[in-house]
Design a protein around this motif. Structure first.
Motif, short mmCIF file in Angstrom:
data_model
loop_
_atom_site.label_atom_id
_atom_site.label_comp_id
_atom_site.label_asym_id
_atom_site.label_seq_id
_atom_site.Cartn_x
_atom_site.Cartn_y
_atom_site.Cartn_z
N ARG A 111 5.55 -7.13 32.04
CA ARG A 111 5.04 -5.71 31.79
C ARG A 111 5.61 -5.53 30.28
O ARG A 111 6.53 -5.66 29.63
CB ARG A 111 5.83 -4.83 32.75
CG ARG A 111 5.75 -3.61 32.45
CD ARG A 111 6.43 -2.57 33.39
NE ARG A 111 5.19 -2.62 34.67
CZ ARG A 111 5.40 -1.70 35.67
NH1 ARG A 111 6.50 -0.74 35.54
NH2 ARG A 111 4.50 -1.75 36.49
N HIS A 139 -3.31 -2.92 35.56
CA HIS A 139 -2.23 -3.28 36.54
C HIS A 139 -2.93 -3.97 37.63
O HIS A 139 -2.89 -3.50 38.77
CB HIS A 139 -1.32 -2.09 36.77
CG HIS A 139 -0.14 -2.16 37.50
ND1 HIS A 139 0.44 -3.35 37.83
CD2 HIS A 139 0.78 -1.16 37.72
CE1 HIS A 139 1.49 -3.30 38.41
NE2 HIS A 139 1.98 -1.93 38.55
N ARG A 226 0.53 9.19 39.13
CA ARG A 226 1.38 9.99 38.40
C ARG A 226 1.08 10.54 36.97
O ARG A 226 0.38 9.92 36.23
CB ARG A 226 2.61 8.95 38.04
CG ARG A 226 3.95 9.53 37.69
CD ARG A 226 5.10 8.29 37.70
NE ARG A 226 4.81 7.32 36.60
CZ ARG A 226 4.80 7.43 35.49
NH1 ARG A 226 5.78 8.39 34.73
NH2 ARG A 226 4.77 6.37 34.67
#
Ligand code: MLT
Length: 339
Positions: A111, A139, A226
């Motif tokens: 990541r 992702h 989010r």
């Protein structure tokens, strides 16, 4: 031999995958859901292999999910956090990759806060690399676990109407999801304030809405995102209160969707900003906890396939740059580009 059904060395994104390759990973993941729900949550598919979690960005959920997935396959797992790694001592991304590569890991789960950094690293190693999220780019394991959640609940992906709502501009989850869903024949709407819509997104085949009431009409899936304040340079939303009023998912807005529409969120949730607790915790319609559960199964499938492909790649005598050293020296070649 690399797995003919998924012959890639790395999983850097959903872009470029075929429907058959996506279905193959989902089918394998489905089998691991069964393993994870059984009394013995282990397999020895990767016994003796080494998986390294290399996280240059904070994450508890995704890192834990990769770690659990690797352990349930019987692999040895090393977690490298950016705070404790030599990156803070000035070592570059590439140096870190080359150093780790020298220790013969089978797969690196990486990541990184910068889009494209995981690909840069993957080009320098001869193990497999799975992108655990790079900047606002991709992702892929999140999109796969979202797809698995939808497929298990609805029995299909094709023909469904999916709304992806909120901070699309900064979201790698949104990008990987609409690439996957469109590839699998779903219809995708994005719903966001104008400031959070990436330019040119409509050219990719998604329908764009700036109003939740219109955008949620008759959808099968409501996927909330989010608000990624850490990636916002400048002011994208006037206030949390106003954002929630217009774009937060609550019971009234959900009323526009189909009565059996599923509620999804990749987590971590900002309750009261993008989603109301009342709908997030709705046991009938929210599948947010199931997404977390299925994430482990998806990562098991991906790690297994990539570790086996890495072994096949190295057994064929390829070096870190993808060259076949033995064949190159026979032919007097400086090297070729691998995939
Ligand atoms: C991500 O890493 O992008 C997460 O899974 C979702 C989020 O942080 O919003």
């Amino acid at each position: 031999m690399r797995d003919p059904a998924f012959p890639h060395r790395h999983l850097l994104g959903i872009e470029g995958l075929t429907p058959a390759e996506i279905n193959y990973l989902l089918d394998l993941s489905d089998r691991y859901v069964g393993v994870n729900r059984g009394p013995e949550k282990t397999s020895d598919a990767l016994r003796g292999r080494t998986i390294v979690n290399l996280f240059f960005e904070n994450s508890t959920r995704t890192r834990t999910s990769f770690e659990l997935a690797a352990k349930r396959l019987g692999a040895n797992v090393i977690n490298m956090q950016v705070e404790t790694s030599s990156v803070v001592k000035g070592e570059t991304l590439i140096d870190t990759a080359v150093t780790l590569n020298a220790m013969h890991p089978d797969v690196l789960a990486v990541r990184h806060p910068d889009s494209g950094a995981v690909k840069l690293l993957a080009d320098k190693v001869n193990c497999g690399v799975v992108n655990g999220g790079d900047g606002s780019h991709e992702h892929p394991t999140q999109a796969l676990l979202d797809a698995l959640t939808i497929r298990r609940r609805k029995g299909r992906l094709s023909g469904l109407l999916v709304a992806i709502c909120g901070d699309v501009l900064h979201s790698r989850v949104a990008r990987s999801n609409f690439l996957l869903l469109l590839t699998m024949g779903a219809r995708v709407r994005i719903i966001a304030p104008r400031t959070l819509i990436p330019s040119g997104v409509d050219r990719l085949g998604v329908e764009v809405f700036t109003d939740m009431t219109a955008g949620l009409k008759d959808v099968d899936i409501v996927m909330m995102l989010r608000v990624q304040s850490e990636r916002m340079r400048g002011s994208f939303i006037p206030s949390v209160r106003e954002y929630f009023h217009f774009f937060g998912l609550d019971r009234a807005k959900l009323g526009q969707a189909k009565p059996d529409a599923l509620i999804m969120h990749p987590g971590p949730m900002n309750r009261g900003t993008e989603i109301d607790s009342d709908v997030a915790d709705d046991v009938e319609r929210s599948v947010i906890r199931e997404q977390v559960e299925l994430g482990v199964a998806v990562r098991m499938a991906v790690l297994e396939v990539l570790a086996n492909n890495a072994s096949a790649h190295n057994a064929a005598g390829h070096n870190a740059a993808g060259h076949n050293a033995a064949a190159d020296s026979r032919q007097g070649l400086p090297g070729r580009t691998g995939t």
